[in-house]
Scaffold this motif. Structure first.
Motif, PDB file in Angstrom:
ATOM      1  N   TYR A 156     -22.187  -5.415  16.306  1.00  0.00           N
ATOM      2  CA  TYR A 156     -22.977  -5.311  17.538  1.00  0.00           C
ATOM      3  C   TYR A 156     -22.146  -5.683  18.762  1.00  0.00           C
ATOM      4  O   TYR A 156     -22.382  -5.178  19.842  1.00  0.00           O
ATOM      5  CB  TYR A 156     -24.208  -6.222  17.441  1.00  0.00           C
ATOM      6  N   LEU A 167     -18.572  -1.246  24.131  1.00  0.00           N
ATOM      7  CA  LEU A 167     -19.418  -0.057  24.255  1.00  0.00           C
ATOM      8  C   LEU A 167     -18.735   1.104  24.969  1.00  0.00           C
ATOM      9  O   LEU A 167     -19.203   2.240  24.862  1.00  0.00           O
ATOM     10  CB  LEU A 167     -20.707  -0.411  25.012  1.00  0.00           C
ATOM     11  N   TYR A 209     -18.371   4.525  23.413  1.00  0.00           N
ATOM     12  CA  TYR A 209     -19.586   5.211  22.976  1.00  0.00           C
ATOM     13  C   TYR A 209     -20.377   5.812  24.134  1.00  0.00           C
ATOM     14  O   TYR A 209     -21.460   6.358  23.926  1.00  0.00           O
ATOM     15  CB  TYR A 209     -20.476   4.230  22.205  1.00  0.00           C
ATOM     16  N   GLN A 262     -24.551   0.712  12.920  1.00  0.00           N
ATOM     17  CA  GLN A 262     -24.237   0.205  14.246  1.00  0.00           C
ATOM     18  C   GLN A 262     -23.413   1.169  15.096  1.00  0.00           C
ATOM     19  O   GLN A 262     -23.578   1.212  16.322  1.00  0.00           O
ATOM     20  CB  GLN A 262     -23.517  -1.143  14.144  1.00  0.00           C
ATOM     21  N   ASN A 279     -24.806   2.099  18.762  1.00  0.00           N
ATOM     22  CA  ASN A 279     -24.101   1.833  20.012  1.00  0.00           C
ATOM     23  C   ASN A 279     -24.297   2.951  21.029  1.00  0.00           C
ATOM     24  O   ASN A 279     -24.237   2.711  22.238  1.00  0.00           O
ATOM     25  CB  ASN A 279     -22.610   1.616  19.743  1.00  0.00           C
ATOM     26  N   ARG A 302     -27.378   1.958  22.770  1.00  0.00           N
ATOM     27  CA  ARG A 302     -27.158   0.808  23.634  1.00  0.00           C
ATOM     28  C   ARG A 302     -26.624   1.238  24.998  1.00  0.00           C
ATOM     29  O   ARG A 302     -26.946   0.621  26.017  1.00  0.00           O
ATOM     30  CB  ARG A 302     -26.183  -0.171  22.969  1.00  0.00           C
TER      31      ARG A 302
END
Length: 398
Positions: free
Chosen positions: A93, A97, A100, A300, A304, A307
């Motif tokens: 997690y 980021l 992505y 995950q 992402n 997210r």
């Protein structure tokens, strides 16, 4: 771990990996590499394997067909900057980021074309979140991506680089951003709810799904079932507004009970033994491929992507402003294919209308809803999807 040799693919479909930017990208491939290229981009929670039913027929029609495991999925792994060795799963997690974000995902696919020794893609076809990547590819490089087909999730452009009144810097508002006010409004309903995007963006989502009650196979079976045409309560329609009351008309897998995990939301509606035995579009042998891959990798990497939709840093808007003006409409031929029983087509208020406005050559004629298909349209109704794709490409070639 199962291998592509165990996946019961058509003999004309092969598997390999190749370097693409900072990735060792795994692809499924069919057709003569000298033919023009068609790229197939999966969504969540899927894989390149999701295109298994239409890859060889497209290749037999004269195309070089490639479906990658996109960043964070399947057998695609990151490569350390010094090129020493691939970084394997699990993705955590706390992962950075930046790789992505939508713009970077589109750049992955653009560079993949060169790695395949092509200069253009004759068509890019994206399903679910892959639809947003396909739309983004076409928006930023219409010279490279000659046609675009979006499936199940409308692409209506980038989030607008607006400035928030309560934050220092650009906000991530727009068609594919997720405003926090949505969850606040849903939480105030008589039956408090939450948006699935916020759940998928939470720290516990990966663990919830990997350790679902009854096991990963049972969870994925239920999840694919409730989002398909096999689940009779799926009777989607356009939303009247973006209000919490309007959003709450959608099933729990999109607008979830506030205190439930995704497995807790879908498992009560799992198919019966008879329904599983009658399922021809995803028999247990094929579902087991997804189970094997996600058991190894976790979710995950794909989570992402979600997210990034609710990232409050404004980074996406900043990147777009640095990239340059991206206004105007997209001139390349475009088509949308969804399932008539898919809420995903309508989950974002007015997104379909904005998509038709953005893509000059779409209009109503190239907005297709396949009867008796749900969210997994290319798996549930591959023959109809294949026919639509071939007709669209042929007509736009002439």
């Amino acid at each position: 771990m199962s291998s592509p040799e165990d996946w019961q693919l058509h003999p004309g479909i092969s598997s390999r990996s190749l370097p693409v930017r900072d990735l060792q990208m795994h692809i499924l491939e069919a057709g003569n590499p000298k033919n023009v290229l068609i790229l197939l981009l999966h969504g969540f929670p899927e894989l390149a394997y999701s295109w298994r039913k239409i890859m060889y027929p497209l290749a037999a029609a004269g195309y070089h067909v490639v479906a990658p495991d996109q960043r964070g999925f399947g057998r695609t792994t990151s490569i350390k900057r010094d090129g020493a060795y691939p970084v394997d799963y699990p993705i955590t997690y706390g992962e950075n980021l930046t790789p992505y974000r939508l713009l970077n995902l589109a750049q992955d696919i653009t560079i993949l074309i060169s790695a395949l020794e092509h200069t253009t893609a004759h068509a890019v076809v994206g399903h679910d979140f892959g639809s947003l990547v396909a739309g983004c590819c076409t928006l930023i490089r219409p010279d490279v991506f000659k046609r675009v087909v979006m499936m199940s999730a409308p692409f209506s452009g980038f989030p607008a680089p607006l400035f928030s009144e309560d934050a220092p810097g650009p906000s991530n508002k727009g068609p594919h951003a997720f405003p926090p006010s949505v969850d606040q409004e849903l939480a105030r309903l008589d039956s408090p709810r939450k948006h699935y995007t916020s759940y998928f963006s939470s720290p516990q989502a990966n663990e919830d799904m990997c350790r679902a009650p009854g096991g990963l196979h049972a969870f994925l079976r239920a999840y694919y079932h409730v989002k398909s045409a096999d689940w009779s309560p799926n009777n989607p329609h356009p939303l009247s507004s973006a209000s919490g009351e309007s959003l709450a008309l959608m099933p729990g897998y999109y607008i979830m009970p506030i205190d439930q995990t995704m497995p807790e939301t879908v498992l009560p509606y799992a198919p019966t033994r008879e329904e599983i035995e009658d399922n021809t579009w995803l028999p247990d042998a094929e579902l087991s491929v997804y189970v094997s891959e996600y058991r190894r990798t976790g979710f995950q990497g794909g989570l992402n992507w979600y997210r990034c939709l609710i990232d409050k840093s404004g980074q996406l808007a900043k990147e777009l402003m640095e990239f340059g003006p991206l206004g105007g409409r997209i001139e390349v031929p475009a088509m949308f294919i969804g399932g008539a029983k898919d809420w995903g087509v309508w989950q974002s208020f007015s997104a379909v209308d904005k998509m038709k406005e953005l893509f000059v050559q779409m209009g109503d004629a190239n907005f297709i809803l396949v009867p008796d298909a749900g969210h997994w349209v290319q798996q549930e109704r591959p023959e109809q999807v294949l026919q639509r794709l071939q007709t669209f490409i042929a007509e736009t070639e002439s």
